[in-house]
Design an enzyme around this catalytic site. Structure first.
Site, PDB file in Angstrom:
ATOM      1  N   CYS A  43      -1.786  -6.265  -7.256  1.00  0.00           N
ATOM      2  CA  CYS A  43      -1.459  -5.674  -8.580  1.00  0.00           C
ATOM      3  C   CYS A  43      -2.743  -5.009  -9.209  1.00  0.00           C
ATOM      4  O   CYS A  43      -2.985  -3.879  -9.882  1.00  0.00           O
ATOM      5  CB  CYS A  43      -0.606  -6.696  -9.478  1.00  0.00           C
ATOM      6  SG  CYS A  43       0.760  -7.099  -8.769  1.00  0.00           S
ATOM      7  N   ALA A  44      -3.900  -5.898  -9.152  1.00  0.00           N
ATOM      8  CA  ALA A  44      -5.216  -5.352  -9.538  1.00  0.00           C
ATOM      9  C   ALA A  44      -5.765  -3.935  -8.916  1.00  0.00           C
ATOM     10  O   ALA A  44      -6.173  -2.706  -9.771  1.00  0.00           O
ATOM     11  CB  ALA A  44      -6.276  -6.407  -9.486  1.00  0.00           C
TER      12      ALA A  44
END
Length: 150
Positions: A43-44
């Site tokens: 997600c980062a």
């Protein structure tokens, strides 16, 4: 949610607590980049890839937005930790996952959304959508290629 259908309108807070309403962005394309949870590596990388491509999205008249079920304070701390300067990341926290549910990509058994990109045109219609395997980093290049080919 199918390509060609009208995207459901919503209003959510971004990491700074500002209200973002989808219908207020009419006249520009909008990329909704759904990610399961903040503070996870894929997600980062997904959000950082949008930040890196932000100027190109702007040049194509596209507003990229990240979106997950995390609450605003968590989104704020995460945006700061990632060094996001331009990208708005929205909180679909309460009612929990309501926007993801409206787009048909909420995972009830997990309590978060699929990893997905939804591209909405200037009139509010879905023109491109892809759901990715949960552990796969979406390729920003494929979205930019689609936009350039329009």
């Amino acid at each position: 949610m199918m390509v060609g259908s009208t995207a459901p309108d919503f209003t959510l807070k971004d990491q700074d607590g500002n209200l973002i309403q989808l219908s207020s962005l009419k006249g520009r394309k909008v990329l909704l980049s759904f990610h399961p949870l903040a503070w996870t590596s894929v997600c980062a990388d997904q959000m950082k890839s949008l930040e890196l491509a932000y100027e190109e999205f702007e040049s194509l008249k596209v507003v990229p937005l990240g979106i997950s079920v995390d609450p605003v304070p968590s989104k704020k701390a995460w945006a700061d930790a990632l060094g996001l300067k331009k990208l708005r990341i929205l909180s679909d926290f309460w009612p929990h996952g309501e926007v993801a549910k409206a787009f048909g990509i909420f995972r009830d058994k997990d309590g978060f959304s699929e990893r997905a990109n939804v591209l909405i045109d200037e009139e509010g219609k879905v023109i491109w959508m892809k759901v990715y395997p949960i552990k796969q980093l979406p390729d920003v290049g494929e979205i930019l290629s689609f936009l350039r080919s329009e």
